[in-house]
Design an enzyme around this catalytic site. Structure first.
Site, mmCIF file in Angstrom:
data_model
loop_
_atom_site.group_PDB
_atom_site.id
_atom_site.type_symbol
_atom_site.label_atom_id
_atom_site.label_comp_id
_atom_site.label_asym_id
_atom_site.label_seq_id
_atom_site.Cartn_x
_atom_site.Cartn_y
_atom_site.Cartn_z
ATOM 1 N N ASN A 10 0.875 -1.170 0.000
ATOM 2 C CA ASN A 10 0.000 0.000 0.000
ATOM 3 C C ASN A 10 0.912 1.220 0.000
ATOM 4 O O ASN A 10 1.443 1.598 1.040
ATOM 5 C CB ASN A 10 -0.887 -0.059 1.249
ATOM 6 N N ARG A 94 -2.479 -2.067 -3.585
ATOM 7 C CA ARG A 94 -3.692 -1.283 -3.410
ATOM 8 C C ARG A 94 -3.612 -0.088 -4.360
ATOM 9 O O ARG A 94 -2.645 0.677 -4.312
ATOM 10 C CB ARG A 94 -3.788 -0.790 -1.973
ATOM 11 N N HIS A 183 -12.722 2.879 -0.290
ATOM 12 C CA HIS A 183 -12.770 1.841 0.758
ATOM 13 C C HIS A 183 -13.441 0.566 0.247
ATOM 14 O O HIS A 183 -13.968 -0.228 1.032
ATOM 15 C CB HIS A 183 -13.575 2.296 1.999
ATOM 16 N N ARG A 244 -11.809 15.349 7.354
ATOM 17 C CA ARG A 244 -12.603 15.790 6.198
ATOM 18 C C ARG A 244 -14.021 16.139 6.616
ATOM 19 O O ARG A 244 -14.605 15.475 7.479
ATOM 20 C CB ARG A 244 -12.682 14.681 5.135
ATOM 21 N N GLU A 387 -8.250 -5.332 5.054
ATOM 22 C CA GLU A 387 -8.038 -4.974 3.653
ATOM 23 C C GLU A 387 -6.846 -5.725 3.056
ATOM 24 O O GLU A 387 -6.870 -6.092 1.894
ATOM 25 C CB GLU A 387 -7.857 -3.454 3.539
#
Ligand code: ADP
Length: 401
Positions: A10, A94, A183, A244, A387
């Protein structure tokens, strides 16, 4: 010898997270992280899980991703897990943005690289770093399959009614403006794991997945297929997150530009990095926010209430989108650990069949578990996401012989 190991990478703009798995039993052989690449104070932390050894740390300048991956390879080699091993089957990457084009994990070739590059305008922060990771890994093992697993892929099943913004179609299409969602690897994994927890196949259940980490998103999954998700063109849309804002009136941006005399870049930074929980109360860690609330801190309480209010709106919206809901699943750092968030999100939703059992909600654990009262009409579950395992599983499924 059959190759059964998969390295999951990743790659961020200044970091690389990695995990090496053996797909015979999905066991973790090693994992680690390289941070602050390109700075004087780079750091590599490596944990040799297979041998049960202590974590090792290296600090000192690591100039670029190439140097970072070489350093990772050296650490792995010390444990007899070197990247030159014939047991390594593939490297799974990823990749944040796969646009409309990539609906599945994909073995990377020149055309795939070019398409990921073409998507940079819609993912300027993420895709360049992901590409660097792919190029570096390919240079290290050019003979090995490199697989891209896209954060957006699970959401490509969204109907046009959910994926389009109500703006001029020609303008939207010219600039590839639509709702992609992110996601996806987590939403795919968690929705399937939730079905399994209920003793059903993914095709038999409708699930609302609430991925609440530092970034946060909700999705409506109908019979194993995503039909709506809260993030859009970028990960800025939707829920209140650590830094965010999530949903705002788009006119907030015009207002800040015209009346607040802020530049587009300043507003971008404001909404992505200085908003959400951190903007509301100065903290983005839910543990700290809960601690402050317990001490009577009003700003922390307001931040929590805004976070929960938005979450409830999405639960209600996705209940309506799905019509029938079998389960609501909480996942990621906040969803897996913050019992008060789960309790507050479900409070008052009894008429929708949603409730949590206080005793079950308080229990901590690493396994998927139900927290709804016995006999509840809709299951409420805590389902830890994974993940890396999902990326490794998807990668291995493509390359195993
Ligand atoms: P990401 O992958 O988006 O960086 P994670 O899924 O790891 O994020 O979630 C990180 C967040 O999880 C932290 O910012 C914190 O708010 C929350 N978190 C982690 N552990 C706990 C805990 N024990 N209780 C409450 N919140 C927690």
């Amino acid at each position: 010898m059959t190759a059964t190991r998969v390295l999951v990478l990743n790659s961020g703009s200044s970091s690389v997270k990695y995990q090496l798995l053996d797909m015979r039993d999905s066991s973790r052989l090693a994992n680690g992280l390289v941070e602050r690449i390109g700075e004087q104070s780079s750091r590599l932390k490596h944990t040799p899980l297979a041998t049960g050894g202590e974590s090792r740390e290296r600090t000192g300048p690591i100039a670029d991703h190439d140097a970072a991956l070489k350093a990772v390879a050296e650490e792995l080699a010390k444990d007899g897990l070197g990247l030159d091993s014939p047991e390594l089957a593939a490297i799974g990457h990823r990749v944040v943005h796969g646009g409309k084009h990539f609906t599945q994990p994909t073995v990377i070739d020149g055309a795939v690289l070019a398409e990921i590059e073409r998507l940079i305008p819609v993912a300027p922060l993420h895709n360049p770093a992901n590409l660097t990771g792919i190029r570096t890994a390919t240079a290290l093992r050019p003979d090995l399959p490199q697989v891209a697993v896209f954060d957006t892929a699970f959401h490509t099943t969204m109907p046009e009614a959910a994926a389009r913004y109500a703006i001029d179609v020609e303008t939207a299409d010219a600039h590839r403006v639509r709702r992609y969602g992110f996601h996806g690897t987590s939403h795919a994994y968690v929705s399937r794991a939730t079905a399994k927890l209920l003793g059903k196949a993914p095709e038999e259940v409708n699930v609302i997945v609430l991925h609440l980490g530092n970034g946060a998103s909700a999705s409506a999954v109908e019979k194993g297929r995503c039909v709506d998700t809260s993030m859009g063109l970028t990960p800025l849309e939707g829920l209140v997150m650590g830094t965010r804002s999530g949903d705002t009136d788009p006119a907030v941006i015009f207002h800040l530009a015209r009346v607040g005399e802020m530049s587009i870049d300043e507003i971008d930074t404001l909404l992505n990095k200085k908003s959400g929980l951190v903007g509301l109360c100065g903290d983005n860690d839910m543990r700290e926010i809960r601690r402050r609330i317990d001490e009577g801190d009003e700003r922390a309480k307001l931040a929590f209430d805004i976070y929960i209010h938005r979450l409830k709106k999405y639960i209600g919206a996705y209940y309506a989108v799905l019509g029938h809901v079998d389960a609501v699943a909480f996942t990621a750092g906040v969803g897996e650990n913050a019992a008060p968030v789960r309790e507050a999100a479900m409070a008052g939703l009894g008429s929708l069949g949603l409730a949590v059992d206080d005793g079950l909600n308080a229990v901590r654990g690493d396994e998927p578990r139900l927290i709804s009262p016995a006999g509840a009409r809709v299951a409420v579950a805590v389902v830890p996401t994974d993940e890396e395992l999902e990326i490794a599983t998807q990668t291995y499924a493509l390359v195993k012989r």
